[in-house]
Design an enzyme around this catalytic site. Sequence first.
Site, short mmCIF file in Angstrom:
data_model
loop_
_atom_site.label_atom_id
_atom_site.label_comp_id
_atom_site.label_asym_id
_atom_site.label_seq_id
_atom_site.Cartn_x
_atom_site.Cartn_y
_atom_site.Cartn_z
CG HIS A 151 -1.83 -1.15 1.31
ND1 HIS A 151 -1.41 -2.43 1.55
CD2 HIS A 151 -3.18 -1.20 1.18
CE1 HIS A 151 -2.47 -3.24 1.55
NE2 HIS A 151 -3.55 -2.52 1.33
CG ASP A 154 1.08 1.98 5.73
OD1 ASP A 154 0.29 2.04 6.69
OD2 ASP A 154 1.66 2.99 5.27
N1 SAM Z 1 2.81 3.36 2.88
C1 SAM Z 1 2.61 4.78 2.66
C2 SAM Z 1 3.64 5.55 3.43
O1 SAM Z 1 4.04 5.11 4.53
O2 SAM Z 1 4.09 6.58 2.95
C3 SAM Z 1 1.21 5.22 3.03
C4 SAM Z 1 0.10 4.40 2.42
S1 SAM Z 1 -1.54 4.88 2.82
C5 SAM Z 1 -1.65 4.57 4.52
C6 SAM Z 1 -2.47 3.54 2.14
C7 SAM Z 1 -2.57 3.54 0.61
O3 SAM Z 1 -3.07 2.26 0.20
C8 SAM Z 1 -3.56 4.56 0.04
O4 SAM Z 1 -2.87 5.37 -0.88
C9 SAM Z 1 -4.63 3.72 -0.67
O5 SAM Z 1 -5.09 4.31 -1.87
C10 SAM Z 1 -3.89 2.43 -0.96
N2 SAM Z 1 -4.68 1.20 -1.07
C11 SAM Z 1 -5.83 0.87 -0.43
N3 SAM Z 1 -6.16 -0.42 -0.67
C12 SAM Z 1 -5.17 -0.92 -1.47
C13 SAM Z 1 -4.90 -2.22 -2.03
N4 SAM Z 1 -5.72 -3.25 -1.79
N5 SAM Z 1 -3.78 -2.38 -2.77
C14 SAM Z 1 -2.95 -1.34 -3.02
N6 SAM Z 1 -3.14 -0.09 -2.51
C15 SAM Z 1 -4.23 0.10 -1.74
#
Ligand code: SAM
Length: 274
Positions: free
Chosen positions: A42, A159
Amino acid sequence: MLSYQHHYHAGNHADVLKHWVLLEALLHLEKKAAPFDYIDTHAGAGLYSLTSAEARKTNEYSLGMGRVIDSGLAELQPLTDLLRPSLKNRRYPGSPAIVNALLRPGDHAHLFELHPQTYIELDKNCARKRQSYVRREDGFIGLKALLPVKSRRALVLIDPSYELKGDYKKVCQATEQAWLKMQQAIILIWYPVVDRARINQFEKQFIASRLKNVHLFEMSVADDQEQGMTGSGMIAVNPPWTLADRFNSLMPELSRQLSVDDQSRFRHRLLRPE
Ligand code: SAM
Protein backbone atom coordinates in the site's frame (compact mmCIF):
# COMPACT_ATOMS: atom_id res chain seq x y z
CA MET A 1 -14.31 2.63 -3.23
CA LEU A 2 -11.02 4.13 -2.02
CA SER A 3 -11.48 7.34 -0.06
CA TYR A 4 -8.38 7.42 2.19
CA GLN A 5 -5.69 9.89 1.13
CA HIS A 6 -2.39 9.96 2.96
CA HIS A 7 -1.84 13.58 1.78
CA TYR A 8 -3.77 14.71 4.90
CA HIS A 9 -1.61 12.68 7.27
CA ALA A 10 1.94 12.57 5.87
CA GLY A 11 4.57 12.99 8.57
CA ASN A 12 2.17 12.54 11.49
CA HIS A 13 3.09 10.66 14.67
CA ALA A 14 2.12 7.34 13.06
CA ASP A 15 4.50 7.99 10.15
CA VAL A 16 7.27 8.75 12.64
CA LEU A 17 6.95 5.26 14.16
CA LYS A 18 6.27 3.49 10.84
CA HIS A 19 9.12 5.08 8.93
CA TRP A 20 11.54 4.66 11.83
CA VAL A 21 10.84 0.90 12.02
CA LEU A 22 10.99 0.63 8.21
CA LEU A 23 14.37 2.34 8.06
CA GLU A 24 15.76 0.21 10.91
CA ALA A 25 14.80 -2.93 8.95
CA LEU A 26 16.23 -1.55 5.71
CA LEU A 27 19.56 -0.59 7.28
CA HIS A 28 19.73 -4.01 8.89
CA LEU A 29 19.29 -5.71 5.49
CA GLU A 30 21.96 -3.47 3.97
CA LYS A 31 24.55 -4.68 6.48
CA LYS A 32 24.98 -7.54 4.02
CA ALA A 33 26.00 -6.86 0.42
CA ALA A 34 23.54 -9.38 -1.05
CA PRO A 35 20.63 -7.68 -2.86
CA PHE A 36 17.08 -7.73 -1.54
CA ASP A 37 13.52 -7.03 -2.73
CA TYR A 38 11.26 -4.46 -1.08
CA ILE A 39 7.50 -4.93 -1.43
CA ASP A 40 5.20 -2.06 -0.42
CA THR A 41 1.62 -3.41 -0.65
CA HIS A 42 0.00 0.00 0.00
CA ALA A 43 2.55 2.50 -1.24
CA GLY A 44 0.65 5.81 -1.36
CA ALA A 45 1.97 8.73 -3.44
CA GLY A 46 5.62 8.53 -2.37
CA LEU A 47 6.06 12.28 -1.82
CA TYR A 48 3.67 14.69 -0.10
CA SER A 49 3.59 18.47 -0.22
CA LEU A 50 3.51 19.99 3.26
CA THR A 51 2.07 23.21 1.85
CA SER A 52 -0.92 21.59 0.10
CA ALA A 53 -4.47 22.42 1.20
CA GLU A 54 -4.75 18.85 2.56
CA ALA A 55 -1.62 19.10 4.74
CA ARG A 56 -2.50 22.59 5.95
CA LYS A 57 -6.02 21.49 6.85
CA THR A 58 -4.85 18.88 9.40
CA ASN A 59 -1.44 20.25 10.41
CA GLU A 60 -0.46 16.68 11.29
CA TYR A 61 3.16 17.03 10.17
CA SER A 62 3.72 19.88 12.65
CA LEU A 63 2.40 17.72 15.48
CA GLY A 64 4.41 14.71 14.28
CA MET A 65 7.79 14.72 12.54
CA GLY A 66 7.86 18.52 12.62
CA ARG A 67 8.07 18.36 16.41
CA VAL A 68 10.97 15.93 16.60
CA ILE A 69 13.02 16.55 13.45
CA ASP A 70 15.52 18.62 15.45
CA SER A 71 15.26 16.67 18.72
CA GLY A 72 18.78 15.25 18.32
CA LEU A 73 17.63 11.81 19.52
CA ALA A 74 20.44 9.45 18.46
CA GLU A 75 18.24 6.51 17.38
CA LEU A 76 16.06 8.85 15.28
CA GLN A 77 18.99 10.44 13.46
CA PRO A 78 19.27 8.05 10.48
CA LEU A 79 15.63 8.88 9.65
CA THR A 80 15.85 12.62 10.21
CA ASP A 81 19.06 12.80 8.12
CA LEU A 82 17.31 10.98 5.29
CA LEU A 83 14.18 13.17 5.41
CA ARG A 84 15.89 16.54 5.74
CA PRO A 85 16.68 17.24 2.04
CA SER A 86 13.01 16.75 1.06
CA LEU A 87 11.75 18.66 4.08
CA LYS A 88 13.85 21.65 3.00
CA ASN A 89 11.59 21.70 -0.08
CA ARG A 90 8.52 21.31 2.18
CA ARG A 91 7.90 17.75 0.99
CA TYR A 92 7.57 14.65 3.17
CA PRO A 93 8.80 11.35 1.65
CA GLY A 94 6.52 8.34 2.09
CA SER A 95 7.64 4.75 2.51
CA PRO A 96 8.54 4.08 -1.16
CA ALA A 97 10.63 7.25 -1.42
CA ILE A 98 12.46 6.43 1.84
CA VAL A 99 13.37 2.99 0.51
CA ASN A 100 14.16 4.27 -3.00
CA ALA A 101 16.70 6.67 -1.51
CA LEU A 102 18.73 3.76 -0.17
CA LEU A 103 18.38 1.12 -2.89
CA ARG A 104 21.71 -0.22 -4.09
CA PRO A 105 22.43 -1.66 -7.54
CA GLY A 106 20.74 -5.08 -7.59
CA ASP A 107 18.07 -4.21 -5.00
CA HIS A 108 14.49 -3.94 -6.26
CA ALA A 109 11.28 -2.27 -5.08
CA HIS A 110 7.75 -3.42 -5.97
CA LEU A 111 5.24 -0.69 -5.18
CA PHE A 112 1.48 -1.31 -5.24
CA GLU A 113 -1.17 1.42 -5.22
CA LEU A 114 -4.84 1.15 -6.22
CA HIS A 115 -6.11 4.75 -5.99
CA PRO A 116 -6.07 6.12 -9.60
CA GLN A 117 -4.72 9.60 -8.84
CA THR A 118 -2.34 8.45 -6.10
CA TYR A 119 -1.00 5.79 -8.48
CA ILE A 120 -0.16 8.50 -11.05
CA GLU A 121 1.70 10.48 -8.38
CA LEU A 122 3.53 7.38 -7.16
CA ASP A 123 4.59 6.50 -10.68
CA LYS A 124 5.93 10.03 -11.22
CA ASN A 125 7.68 10.19 -7.83
CA CYS A 126 9.06 6.68 -7.43
CA ALA A 127 9.21 4.59 -10.63
CA ARG A 128 12.80 3.83 -11.58
CA LYS A 129 13.93 1.98 -14.64
CA ARG A 130 14.73 -1.68 -13.87
CA GLN A 131 14.76 -1.02 -10.13
CA SER A 132 11.47 0.33 -8.71
CA TYR A 133 8.33 -1.07 -10.31
CA VAL A 134 5.03 0.74 -9.71
CA ARG A 135 1.82 -1.24 -10.21
CA ARG A 136 -1.83 -0.23 -10.07
CA GLU A 137 -2.85 -3.54 -8.53
CA ASP A 138 -4.16 -4.88 -5.24
CA GLY A 139 -1.12 -5.13 -2.97
CA PHE A 140 -2.43 -8.19 -1.12
CA ILE A 141 -2.66 -10.13 -4.39
CA GLY A 142 0.65 -8.73 -5.62
CA LEU A 143 2.44 -9.80 -2.45
CA LYS A 144 1.27 -13.38 -2.76
CA ALA A 145 2.28 -13.50 -6.42
CA LEU A 146 5.78 -12.07 -5.84
CA LEU A 147 6.88 -14.33 -2.99
CA PRO A 148 9.28 -16.06 -2.73
CA VAL A 149 11.59 -13.55 -4.40
CA LYS A 150 14.64 -14.65 -6.37
CA SER A 151 17.02 -12.64 -4.18
CA ARG A 152 15.88 -14.79 -1.20
CA ARG A 153 15.91 -11.62 0.93
CA ALA A 154 12.70 -9.60 1.28
CA LEU A 155 11.39 -6.64 3.21
CA VAL A 156 7.59 -6.24 3.11
CA LEU A 157 5.55 -3.29 4.32
CA ILE A 158 1.78 -3.81 4.70
CA ASP A 159 0.27 -0.40 5.39
CA PRO A 160 -3.48 -0.30 4.66
CA SER A 161 -5.82 2.44 5.82
CA TYR A 162 -8.22 0.01 7.57
CA GLU A 163 -11.30 1.68 6.10
CA LEU A 164 -13.20 -1.61 6.30
CA LYS A 165 -13.57 -3.59 9.54
CA GLY A 166 -12.65 -6.78 7.64
CA ASP A 167 -9.22 -5.33 6.83
CA TYR A 168 -7.77 -6.42 10.20
CA LYS A 169 -8.54 -10.08 9.54
CA LYS A 170 -7.39 -9.77 5.93
CA VAL A 171 -4.05 -8.31 7.01
CA CYS A 172 -3.33 -11.15 9.41
CA GLN A 173 -4.29 -13.75 6.80
CA ALA A 174 -2.18 -12.05 4.11
CA THR A 175 0.80 -11.97 6.48
CA GLU A 176 0.50 -15.67 7.25
CA GLN A 177 0.14 -16.56 3.55
CA ALA A 178 3.21 -14.46 2.71
CA TRP A 179 5.24 -16.02 5.52
CA LEU A 180 4.29 -19.54 4.43
CA LYS A 181 5.75 -18.72 1.01
CA MET A 182 8.93 -17.13 2.40
CA GLN A 183 9.62 -17.71 6.08
CA GLN A 184 12.80 -15.62 6.23
CA ALA A 185 11.10 -12.42 4.95
CA ILE A 186 10.94 -9.38 7.21
CA ILE A 187 7.25 -8.38 7.24
CA LEU A 188 6.14 -5.10 8.82
CA ILE A 189 2.45 -4.42 9.41
CA TRP A 190 1.20 -0.99 10.45
CA TYR A 191 -2.01 -0.54 12.49
CA PRO A 192 -3.84 2.47 14.01
CA VAL A 193 -4.99 2.63 17.63
CA VAL A 194 -8.50 4.06 17.42
CA ASP A 195 -10.46 1.39 19.26
CA ARG A 196 -8.43 -0.58 21.83
CA ALA A 197 -10.82 -3.55 21.80
CA ARG A 198 -10.18 -3.98 18.07
CA ILE A 199 -6.41 -3.97 18.59
CA ASN A 200 -6.71 -6.57 21.36
CA GLN A 201 -8.57 -8.74 18.87
CA PHE A 202 -5.96 -8.04 16.17
CA GLU A 203 -3.16 -9.13 18.52
CA LYS A 204 -5.05 -12.32 19.34
CA GLN A 205 -5.23 -13.18 15.64
CA PHE A 206 -1.45 -12.97 15.35
CA ILE A 207 -0.94 -14.93 18.59
CA ALA A 208 -3.19 -17.70 17.22
CA SER A 209 -1.39 -17.77 13.84
CA ARG A 210 1.38 -20.16 12.69
CA LEU A 211 3.84 -17.28 12.31
CA LYS A 212 7.17 -17.32 14.16
CA ASN A 213 9.25 -14.51 15.64
CA VAL A 214 6.54 -11.84 15.74
CA HIS A 215 6.96 -8.65 17.79
CA LEU A 216 4.65 -5.70 18.39
CA PHE A 217 5.94 -2.13 18.73
CA GLU A 218 3.39 0.51 19.69
CA MET A 219 3.56 4.23 20.47
CA SER A 220 0.66 6.38 21.67
CA VAL A 221 0.42 10.13 21.95
CA ALA A 222 -2.75 10.31 24.07
CA ASP A 223 -4.79 8.17 26.41
CA ASP A 224 -6.85 5.41 24.74
CA GLN A 225 -10.03 7.03 26.07
CA GLU A 226 -9.49 10.14 23.92
CA GLN A 227 -11.16 10.48 20.51
CA GLY A 228 -9.48 9.65 17.21
CA MET A 229 -6.19 7.90 16.50
CA THR A 230 -4.42 8.04 19.86
CA GLY A 231 -1.50 5.90 18.72
CA SER A 232 -0.26 3.34 16.22
CA GLY A 233 1.81 0.23 16.08
CA MET A 234 3.97 -1.95 13.92
CA ILE A 235 3.77 -5.72 14.03
CA ALA A 236 7.09 -7.09 12.83
CA VAL A 237 7.81 -10.62 11.65
CA ASN A 238 11.56 -11.40 11.81
CA PRO A 239 12.57 -7.89 12.93
CA PRO A 240 16.27 -7.00 13.28
CA TRP A 241 17.45 -8.46 16.59
CA THR A 242 18.54 -4.97 17.74
CA LEU A 243 15.11 -3.39 17.17
CA ALA A 244 13.55 -4.04 20.58
CA ASP A 245 16.51 -2.53 22.45
CA ARG A 246 16.65 0.50 20.18
CA PHE A 247 12.88 0.98 20.45
CA ASN A 248 13.01 0.81 24.26
CA SER A 249 15.85 3.31 24.28
CA LEU A 250 14.20 5.80 21.88
CA MET A 251 10.58 5.67 22.96
CA PRO A 252 10.53 7.21 26.45
CA GLU A 253 11.69 10.55 25.07
CA LEU A 254 10.22 10.34 21.55
CA SER A 255 6.71 9.41 22.69
CA ARG A 256 6.83 12.07 25.40
CA GLN A 257 7.77 14.75 22.87
CA LEU A 258 4.97 13.67 20.51
CA SER A 259 2.30 13.35 23.19
CA VAL A 260 -0.48 15.81 23.85
CA ASP A 261 0.19 15.85 27.61
CA ASP A 262 3.93 15.29 28.10
CA GLN A 263 3.33 11.63 28.99
CA SER A 264 5.30 8.77 27.52
CA ARG A 265 3.29 5.78 26.24
CA PHE A 266 4.76 2.82 24.36
CA ARG A 267 4.98 -0.94 24.52
CA HIS A 268 6.91 -3.83 23.01
CA ARG A 269 5.40 -7.31 23.13
CA LEU A 270 6.53 -10.66 21.78
CA LEU A 271 3.44 -12.11 20.07
CA ARG A 272 5.01 -15.34 18.68
CA PRO A 273 8.41 -16.77 19.65
CA GLU A 274 11.06 -17.94 17.16
N1 SAM B 1 2.81 3.36 2.88
C1 SAM B 1 2.61 4.78 2.66
C2 SAM B 1 3.64 5.55 3.43
O1 SAM B 1 4.04 5.11 4.53
O2 SAM B 1 4.09 6.58 2.95
C3 SAM B 1 1.21 5.22 3.03
C4 SAM B 1 0.10 4.40 2.42
S1 SAM B 1 -1.54 4.88 2.82
C5 SAM B 1 -1.65 4.57 4.52
C6 SAM B 1 -2.47 3.54 2.14
C7 SAM B 1 -2.57 3.54 0.61
O3 SAM B 1 -3.07 2.26 0.20
C8 SAM B 1 -3.56 4.56 0.04
O4 SAM B 1 -2.87 5.37 -0.88
C9 SAM B 1 -4.63 3.72 -0.67
O5 SAM B 1 -5.09 4.31 -1.87
C10 SAM B 1 -3.89 2.43 -0.96
N2 SAM B 1 -4.68 1.20 -1.07
C11 SAM B 1 -5.83 0.87 -0.43
N3 SAM B 1 -6.16 -0.42 -0.67
C12 SAM B 1 -5.17 -0.92 -1.47
C13 SAM B 1 -4.90 -2.22 -2.03
N4 SAM B 1 -5.72 -3.25 -1.79
N5 SAM B 1 -3.78 -2.38 -2.77
C14 SAM B 1 -2.95 -1.34 -3.02
N6 SAM B 1 -3.14 -0.09 -2.51
C15 SAM B 1 -4.23 0.10 -1.74
